[in-house]
Design a protein around this motif. Sequence first.
Motif, PDB file in Angstrom:
ATOM      1  N   GLU A 191      33.637   8.288  76.230  1.00  9.01           N
ATOM      2  CA  GLU A 191      32.768   8.665  77.346  1.00  9.01           C
ATOM      3  C   GLU A 191      31.825   9.798  76.960  1.00  9.01           C
ATOM      4  O   GLU A 191      30.625   9.761  77.283  1.00  9.01           O
ATOM      5  CB  GLU A 191      33.606   9.055  78.562  1.00  9.01           C
ATOM      6  N   THR A 192      32.347  10.806  76.281  1.00  7.30           N
ATOM      7  CA  THR A 192      31.507  11.912  75.830  1.00  7.30           C
ATOM      8  C   THR A 192      30.453  11.414  74.848  1.00  7.30           C
ATOM      9  O   THR A 192      29.301  11.863  74.865  1.00  7.30           O
ATOM     10  CB  THR A 192      32.362  13.004  75.169  1.00  7.30           C
ATOM     11  N   ALA A 193      30.841  10.488  73.971  1.00 10.62           N
ATOM     12  CA  ALA A 193      29.890   9.932  73.001  1.00 10.62           C
ATOM     13  C   ALA A 193      28.735   9.234  73.713  1.00 10.62           C
ATOM     14  O   ALA A 193      27.564   9.421  73.352  1.00 10.62           O
ATOM     15  CB  ALA A 193      30.609   8.961  72.075  1.00 10.62           C
ATOM     16  N   GLN A 194      29.056   8.428  74.717  1.00 12.90           N
ATOM     17  CA  GLN A 194      28.009   7.722  75.445  1.00 12.90           C
ATOM     18  C   GLN A 194      27.099   8.694  76.189  1.00 12.90           C
ATOM     19  O   GLN A 194      25.867   8.518  76.220  1.00 12.90           O
ATOM     20  CB  GLN A 194      28.642   6.718  76.408  1.00 12.90           C
ATOM     21  N   ALA A 195      27.663   9.741  76.773  1.00 16.63           N
ATOM     22  CA  ALA A 195      26.853  10.751  77.466  1.00 16.63           C
ATOM     23  C   ALA A 195      25.962  11.500  76.481  1.00 16.63           C
ATOM     24  O   ALA A 195      24.803  11.827  76.794  1.00 16.63           O
ATOM     25  CB  ALA A 195      27.758  11.723  78.210  1.00 16.63           C
ATOM     26  N   ARG A 249      21.207   8.830  69.204  1.00 16.48           N
ATOM     27  CA  ARG A 249      22.283   8.550  68.254  1.00 16.48           C
ATOM     28  C   ARG A 249      22.145   9.431  67.012  1.00 16.48           C
ATOM     29  O   ARG A 249      21.046   9.772  66.587  1.00 16.48           O
ATOM     30  CB  ARG A 249      22.278   7.084  67.846  1.00 16.48           C
ATOM     31  N   ALA A 250      23.276   9.796  66.439  1.00 11.56           N
ATOM     32  CA  ALA A 250      23.301  10.712  65.296  1.00 11.56           C
ATOM     33  C   ALA A 250      23.388   9.951  63.986  1.00 11.56           C
ATOM     34  O   ALA A 250      24.106   8.952  63.879  1.00 11.56           O
ATOM     35  CB  ALA A 250      24.488  11.668  65.415  1.00 11.56           C
ATOM     36  N   ARG A 251      22.660  10.448  63.001  1.00  9.62           N
ATOM     37  CA  ARG A 251      22.740   9.858  61.667  1.00  9.62           C
ATOM     38  C   ARG A 251      24.111  10.118  61.048  1.00  9.62           C
ATOM     39  O   ARG A 251      24.678   9.275  60.353  1.00  9.62           O
ATOM     40  CB  ARG A 251      21.653  10.478  60.780  1.00  9.62           C
ATOM     41  N   VAL A 252      24.632  11.325  61.311  1.00  7.11           N
ATOM     42  CA  VAL A 252      25.978  11.677  60.851  1.00  7.11           C
ATOM     43  C   VAL A 252      26.752  12.253  62.023  1.00  7.11           C
ATOM     44  O   VAL A 252      26.280  13.164  62.705  1.00  7.11           O
ATOM     45  CB  VAL A 252      25.939  12.703  59.693  1.00  7.11           C
ATOM     46  N   VAL A 253      27.945  11.712  62.250  1.00 11.33           N
ATOM     47  CA  VAL A 253      28.895  12.270  63.215  1.00 11.33           C
ATOM     48  C   VAL A 253      30.045  12.854  62.402  1.00 11.33           C
ATOM     49  O   VAL A 253      30.617  12.169  61.551  1.00 11.33           O
ATOM     50  CB  VAL A 253      29.419  11.200  64.192  1.00 11.33           C
ATOM     51  N   ALA A 254      30.353  14.112  62.634  1.00 10.99           N
ATOM     52  CA  ALA A 254      31.388  14.780  61.849  1.00 10.99           C
ATOM     53  C   ALA A 254      32.519  15.265  62.741  1.00 10.99           C
ATOM     54  O   ALA A 254      32.291  15.762  63.847  1.00 10.99           O
ATOM     55  CB  ALA A 254      30.792  15.962  61.078  1.00 10.99           C
ATOM     56  N   GLY A 255      33.734  15.127  62.260  1.00 12.81           N
ATOM     57  CA  GLY A 255      34.918  15.701  62.888  1.00 12.81           C
ATOM     58  C   GLY A 255      35.733  16.354  61.785  1.00 12.81           C
ATOM     59  O   GLY A 255      36.462  15.672  61.051  1.00 12.81           O
ATOM     60  N   ARG A 256      35.575  17.645  61.623  1.00 13.93           N
ATOM     61  CA  ARG A 256      36.146  18.346  60.466  1.00 13.93           C
ATOM     62  C   ARG A 256      37.325  19.215  60.888  1.00 13.93           C
ATOM     63  O   ARG A 256      37.185  20.131  61.674  1.00 13.93           O
ATOM     64  CB  ARG A 256      35.058  19.188  59.792  1.00 13.93           C
ATOM     65  N   HIS A 257      38.501  18.888  60.357  1.00 12.35           N
ATOM     66  CA  HIS A 257      39.740  19.611  60.653  1.00 12.35           C
ATOM     67  C   HIS A 257      40.000  19.668  62.158  1.00 12.35           C
ATOM     68  O   HIS A 257      40.416  20.696  62.693  1.00 12.35           O
ATOM     69  CB  HIS A 257      39.722  21.000  60.018  1.00 12.35           C
ATOM     70  N   CYS A 258      39.738  18.563  62.816  1.00 15.84           N
ATOM     71  CA  CYS A 258      40.030  18.477  64.249  1.00 15.84           C
ATOM     72  C   CYS A 258      40.486  17.077  64.646  1.00 15.84           C
ATOM     73  O   CYS A 258      41.089  16.916  65.701  1.00 15.84           O
ATOM     74  CB  CYS A 258      38.811  18.880  65.082  1.00 15.84           C
ATOM     75  N   ALA A 259      40.208  16.068  63.822  1.00 16.39           N
ATOM     76  CA  ALA A 259      40.598  14.705  64.169  1.00 16.39           C
ATOM     77  C   ALA A 259      42.109  14.531  64.182  1.00 16.39           C
ATOM     78  O   ALA A 259      42.624  13.581  64.779  1.00 16.39           O
ATOM     79  CB  ALA A 259      39.964  13.699  63.204  1.00 16.39           C
ATOM     80  N   ALA A 260      42.820  15.463  63.520  1.00 19.53           N
ATOM     81  CA  ALA A 260      44.284  15.424  63.553  1.00 19.53           C
ATOM     82  C   ALA A 260      44.829  16.142  64.768  1.00 19.53           C
ATOM     83  O   ALA A 260      46.044  16.161  64.989  1.00 19.53           O
ATOM     84  CB  ALA A 260      44.851  16.065  62.287  1.00 19.53           C
ATOM     85  N   HIS A 261      43.943  16.711  65.592  1.00 21.87           N
ATOM     86  CA  HIS A 261      44.359  17.540  66.724  1.00 21.87           C
ATOM     87  C   HIS A 261      44.376  16.775  68.033  1.00 21.87           C
ATOM     88  O   HIS A 261      44.428  17.388  69.094  1.00 21.87           O
ATOM     89  CB  HIS A 261      43.409  18.739  66.873  1.00 21.87           C
ATOM     90  N   PRO A 285      43.805   9.245  67.968  1.00 23.68           N
ATOM     91  CA  PRO A 285      42.677   9.237  67.032  1.00 23.68           C
ATOM     92  C   PRO A 285      41.783   8.022  67.209  1.00 23.68           C
ATOM     93  O   PRO A 285      40.611   8.046  66.822  1.00 23.68           O
ATOM     94  CB  PRO A 285      43.351   9.243  65.662  1.00 23.68           C
ATOM     95  N   HIS A 286      42.325   6.950  67.800  1.00 22.26           N
ATOM     96  CA  HIS A 286      41.498   5.759  68.041  1.00 22.26           C
ATOM     97  C   HIS A 286      40.320   6.098  68.951  1.00 22.26           C
ATOM     98  O   HIS A 286      39.204   5.599  68.750  1.00 22.26           O
ATOM     99  CB  HIS A 286      42.349   4.647  68.664  1.00 22.26           C
ATOM    100  N   ALA A 287      40.557   6.942  69.939  1.00 18.05           N
ATOM    101  CA  ALA A 287      39.476   7.329  70.856  1.00 18.05           C
ATOM    102  C   ALA A 287      38.406   8.120  70.117  1.00 18.05           C
ATOM    103  O   ALA A 287      37.199   7.946  70.379  1.00 18.05           O
ATOM    104  CB  ALA A 287      40.038   8.144  72.014  1.00 18.05           C
ATOM    105  N   LEU A 288      38.805   8.976  69.193  1.00 15.71           N
ATOM    106  CA  LEU A 288      37.842   9.770  68.438  1.00 15.71           C
ATOM    107  C   LEU A 288      36.977   8.883  67.542  1.00 15.71           C
ATOM    108  O   LEU A 288      35.753   9.043  67.477  1.00 15.71           O
ATOM    109  CB  LEU A 288      38.551  10.821  67.593  1.00 15.71           C
ATOM    110  N   VAL A 289      37.618   7.948  66.839  1.00 13.96           N
ATOM    111  CA  VAL A 289      36.873   7.085  65.923  1.00 13.96           C
ATOM    112  C   VAL A 289      35.951   6.147  66.710  1.00 13.96           C
ATOM    113  O   VAL A 289      34.799   5.923  66.319  1.00 13.96           O
ATOM    114  CB  VAL A 289      37.825   6.298  65.015  1.00 13.96           C
ATOM    115  N   THR A 290      36.446   5.624  67.830  1.00 10.46           N
ATOM    116  CA  THR A 290      35.587   4.796  68.672  1.00 10.46           C
ATOM    117  C   THR A 290      34.397   5.599  69.183  1.00 10.46           C
ATOM    118  O   THR A 290      33.250   5.124  69.186  1.00 10.46           O
ATOM    119  CB  THR A 290      36.380   4.221  69.864  1.00 10.46           C
ATOM    120  N   GLY A 291      34.647   6.834  69.609  1.00 11.23           N
ATOM    121  CA  GLY A 291      33.566   7.699  70.057  1.00 11.23           C
ATOM    122  C   GLY A 291      32.552   7.946  68.960  1.00 11.23           C
ATOM    123  O   GLY A 291      31.338   7.918  69.195  1.00 11.23           O
ATOM    124  N   ALA A 292      33.036   8.178  67.735  1.00 14.87           N
ATOM    125  CA  ALA A 292      32.133   8.391  66.612  1.00 14.87           C
ATOM    126  C   ALA A 292      31.276   7.157  66.366  1.00 14.87           C
ATOM    127  O   ALA A 292      30.061   7.266  66.133  1.00 14.87           O
ATOM    128  CB  ALA A 292      32.933   8.743  65.361  1.00 14.87           C
TER     129      ALA A 292
END
Length: 422
Positions: free
Chosen positions: A146-150, A157-169, A173-180
Motif C-alpha cells: 500500500e505504501t509503495a502504491q501511494a 516509480r523508482a529506478r532503484v528501490v533499496a532496503g538496507r539492513h531493515c528487510a530482516a526487521h 518479507p513477502h510484503a516488502l519485496v512485493t512493495g519493492a
Amino acid sequence: MTCRICRGETRTVLDLGPMPLANKLKPTPDAPEKRFPLAVEFCHACGNLQLTHCVAASDLYDDYLYVTPTSPSLEAHSVNLVYHMQAQGYLGDDAFLLEFGSNIGHFLKYAQTRVGRVLGIDPAKAIVEMANARGVPTVCDYFGPETAQATVAAHGRARVVAGRHCAAHNADPHALVTGARLAMAPGGVFVMENAYGLNTVLNGEIGQIYHEHMYYYTARSVQRLFAENGLELVDLMPTDIHGGSMVFFGALPGTRPVRSIVAATIAREKAILSGALLDLLPVTLERWRLETRALLDRFRATGRSVWMYGGSAKAATFVNAVGIDERDIAFCADSTEEKIGRFLPGTGIEIRTEKEAIDARPDYYLVTAWNYRNELIQKVRAGGNAHSGFAVPFPEVQIIVTSAADIYAPSQGQQASARAAE
C-alpha cells in the motif's frame, strides 16, 4: 515450526531464552521491561535462518533510538555500493532512488548529489524528523504494497528501490519485496542488504541475533523469496559491514543478466551450511560466555576498572547472553546523543558520552561495538588517553594493549591482564 519464506519445515539451532529488546533502552535502572523468546531456526529446504518468534512492530519501534552511526567504514561502504550500482548500470545520474528503512538518511545523503532525486521511508517518527532536518526528504510510514502504491502515485516509480539492513526487521518479507516490485520502474532494481546468514553462522556472530533481526538471509533463501514475489536474484555484493553482510539485487525476470556470482554463492551455501555446522552455534555461545566471564571476573578480583564501549544492539545481546551487569561494568560509552543517560536493556549499566569515557581513563574498555574496534581505539588514543587497554570479546577474547595491531591470543591476553594486575 514452519519457514516463513517457503513454508518448509524448520528446526531450532540456537535458543537464547527470554531476552529484553536490544534497542529498548531504559530511562532508569529499575524500569520495567518486556522480555520475549529469542531463538533461531533453520529451513533445510531453502536455507533460511529466522527467529522462531516475531515481536510486534509496535513493541519494537515505539521510542526507537537506533541512529545510523557516522563511521569511516560505513561511509566507504556507501561509496562502494553506489559505484557498484553505477558500474552494473543499475543507477544512473538522473535516477530516482527510493530507500525504505532509511533511518536518518546517511546513505541517501551520500547518493543525493549523484542521482536525480532521493526519497526515504521510515516508521520511526523521531528518526524521520532528524532525516528531514538533514535535508533528506523522508516519509514516516511502514513500507509495504500500500505504501509503495501511494509513493508511486505521489512521486513516480523508482529506478532503484533499496532496503538496507531493515528487510530482516519485518515478520512478512513477502510484503516488502512485493512493495519493492510495485515501486520499481521498468528495468529497475531492488537492492536488499542484510547481515549474511552464512557469515553469521561461520563466524559465530551471536551478537547479530536480536529481536529486530527476524531473518538471517542466504542467497538461497533470497532467491526463493524474490521468486515468490515476482523478482529474480540477479547479482550479489559481499561486504564486511556488520561482521559480514550481503547486498542482494533483484529485477523483473529476464530484464537483467544473472551474474555468475549468484550460482557460485548458492553452491557454496549448499556445501557449507549443514546441520553439523549449525550445531556449533550453542557451543560457540558457551565458549564466548565462559571466556568473557573469566576475564571480567579476573578484572573484578584485581580491582581493575572497566567501561563498555558501544551501546549497540549487539552489545545488549552480548551482556544478557553472557550475564554482565553494573557489578562488572562502570558505564557504557556511546556516540549517539539520544542514548546518553539511559540504561542498557536487562542491566543497570548507564550510557555516558565518549568524552566522559576517554577522560575517565579506565583500566580497560570492553569493546562491545567490535565491528568498529579499530576506529574506537584510534578515537580513544586521539583523545589523549594512552592509559586504557581494550578487551575485545569477538571473535575470541583478545586484549589490545597499545594499538589495533597489538593483539594477543585469548590465553596470552589473559596472561597479559594477569601480569598487569600484579
